[in-house]
Write an enzyme that holds these catalytic residues in place. Structure first.
Site, short mmCIF file in Angstrom:
data_model
loop_
_atom_site.label_atom_id
_atom_site.label_comp_id
_atom_site.label_asym_id
_atom_site.label_seq_id
_atom_site.Cartn_x
_atom_site.Cartn_y
_atom_site.Cartn_z
N ASN A 29 28.69 5.17 -1.26
CA ASN A 29 27.58 4.80 -0.37
C ASN A 29 27.51 5.86 0.74
OD1 ASN A 29 25.43 2.92 0.34
ND2 ASN A 29 26.68 2.37 2.10
N LYS A 30 26.57 5.70 1.61
CA LYS A 30 26.32 6.68 2.69
C LYS A 30 27.61 7.11 3.38
CE LYS A 30 23.33 8.27 3.54
NZ LYS A 30 23.09 9.62 2.95
N ARG A 81 14.13 7.26 -0.05
CA ARG A 81 15.57 7.34 -0.21
C ARG A 81 16.11 5.93 -0.38
NH1 ARG A 81 16.21 3.99 3.28
NH2 ARG A 81 18.43 4.35 3.05
N GLY A 82 17.41 5.84 -0.68
CA GLY A 82 17.98 4.54 -1.01
C GLY A 82 17.98 4.42 -2.53
N GLN A 91 19.43 6.72 9.28
CA GLN A 91 18.83 5.61 8.52
C GLN A 91 19.03 4.27 9.24
OE1 GLN A 91 20.69 8.02 7.16
NE2 GLN A 91 20.17 8.43 5.04
N ARG A 138 18.46 14.14 -7.12
CA ARG A 138 19.63 13.85 -6.27
C ARG A 138 20.76 13.39 -7.18
NH1 ARG A 138 18.70 10.34 -0.98
NH2 ARG A 138 20.58 11.44 -0.31
N ASP A 194 25.29 3.38 -3.72
CA ASP A 194 24.56 4.38 -4.51
C ASP A 194 25.07 4.45 -5.93
OD1 ASP A 194 23.96 5.32 -1.62
OD2 ASP A 194 22.52 6.29 -2.96
O1 MRU Z 1 20.76 9.30 1.58
P1 MRU Z 1 20.16 7.93 1.38
O2 MRU Z 1 19.38 7.46 2.54
O3 MRU Z 1 19.38 7.87 0.08
O4 MRU Z 1 21.41 6.99 1.23
C1 MRU Z 1 21.16 5.63 1.03
C2 MRU Z 1 22.36 4.77 1.04
O5 MRU Z 1 23.47 5.23 1.14
C3 MRU Z 1 22.13 3.30 0.82
O6 MRU Z 1 23.10 2.55 1.48
C4 MRU Z 1 22.21 2.97 -0.68
O7 MRU Z 1 21.35 3.82 -1.41
C5 MRU Z 1 21.87 1.57 -0.96
S1 MRU Z 1 20.19 1.22 -0.65
C6 MRU Z 1 19.82 -0.35 -1.13
#
Ligand code: MRU
Length: 346
Positions: free
Chosen positions: A246-247, A45-46, A195, A88, A236
């Site tokens: 973002n998250k 993820r990320g 996370q 995703r 993201d």
């Molecule tokens: O659901 P995730 O864990 O994929 O979400 C990730 C995030 O929101 C990160 O902050 C984002 O992808 C940047 S990672 C360098």
């Protein structure tokens, strides 16, 4: 530091991020469908890491296509790409990576099916190496924003695990430490997948960077106490006007930061910027299953029959963002013209 994802013997090996920090287990993907599953299930993820996984998924898929007919090969490759893009919806890097792989397939088409396959495998590995180099560059630019002694709050995990390696937001922290600054990190736990509590805390501990985990709902408390000097998060997807997805919870942190006059920085590569959309309103927000919320650490935590909603991301409007750190430098508001210039400068 462990490797997030590697291409090995025509297979994709990923550390299983669902199991960290208690177990260091690896998942081997032998076909593109298992890469899609790994992306959907958050094994990897990320946004940047998802991009690299997607590229490797395309390469894996291509290798398994059994035809030497160019047109049939291309039709199958395009179908694989369509499947992977849907893994995703929010991270821009996913579609970006797949599009780049398609372009490589176009350019290599005169070499025949075998030639295209080998170019795709090379490109996927190149994207991994490039991502790490980009993060290091971003770190060097971004670290100038942090003073010696800064206490930095971050949300989610934007470190080595969320990228090919090194990290975006945490790459900035690492670069500041490398430049000789003393930095302390507050990691929001980042419900529901944790996370921050699991991955950011683990990465910082591995690197000997002081880190404290806090609950998501206490960020305001720590800011009010004067214990946070800067916020740095990853992204993201970033719209042309600088709005940042973002998250989930990032927006809340950004609003708090503005109220407390604390700078709020976003570190992200250009591959996360989606210049085709004008604002954050156009960013699709992934809605994940309610069980991630109703269950906690493998147990039900809510009354039977009570529904839960689980948006995985939110959008922080650009007016809350003090600067965006990219591999081409740091941009400050107003973002729109500067984002356009970043892309125009080649
Ligand atoms: O659901 P995730 O864990 O994929 O979400 C990730 C995030 O929101 C990160 O902050 C984002 O992808 C940047 S990672 C360098």
């Amino acid at each position: 530091m462990v490797e997030t994802i590697v291409w090995k013997d025509n297979q994709v090996v990923m550390i299983d991020q669902r199991k960290l920090p208690l177990q260091e287990k690896y998942i081997i993907c032998k076909d593109y469908r298992s890469v899609i599953r790994a992306i959907k299930n958050l094994v990897i993820r990320g946004a940047p890491a998802i991009g690299v996984a997607a590229a490797m998924g395309v390469a894996l898929g291509a290798l398994k296509i059994r035809t030497s007919n160019k047109e049939r090969f291309r039709a199958k490759l395009d179908a694989i790409c369509r499947d992977i893009v849907q893994a995703r919806p929010t991270a821009a890097n996913l579609a970006w990576a797949v599009e780049r792989m398609k372009q490589v397939a176009d350019q290599a088409s005169r070499r025949g099916v075998k030639g295209v396959k080998s170019r795709l495998v090379k490109e996927a590995q190149k994207m991994l190496d490039e991502d790490i180099a980009i993060n290091r560059r971003m770190g060097r630019y971004g670290q100038r924003l942090l003073r010696n002694g800064s206490r930095v709050l971050t949300h989610c995990n934007a470190g080595a695990l969320a990228t090919g390696g090194y990290g975006t937001a945490l790459g900035v922290v690492r670069a500041a430490v490398k430049a000789g600054k003393r930095i302390e990190v507050f990691a929001d736990e980042t419900r529901p997948f944790l996370q921050g509590a699991r991955l950011t805390a683990w990465e910082m501990k591995e690197l000997n960077i002081p880190v404290t985990v806090i609950t998501d709902n206490s960020a305001g408390y720590f800011m009010q106490q004067g214990r946070v000097d800067a916020v740095i998060v990853g992204a993201d997807r970033i719209a042309e006007n600088g709005d940042v997805a973002n998250k989930i919870g990032t927006y809340m942190v950004a609003v708090l930061a503005k109220t407390h006059k604390i700078p709020f920085y976003v570190a992200a590569p250009l591959s996360t910027i989606d210049a085709s959309i004008k604002s954050g309103k156009e960013i699709p927000i992934e809605q994940r299953g309610e069980k991630e919320v109703t269950r906690f650490l493998g147990r039900q935590a809510t009354p039977n029959g009570v529904p839960a909603e689980n948006p995985a991301f939110d959008v922080t409007p650009h007016r809350y963002i003090s600067a965006i750190i990219t591999e081409k430098g740091v941009i400050t508001p107003p973002f729109k013209a500067k984002i356009r210039r970043l892309f125009a400068s080649g």
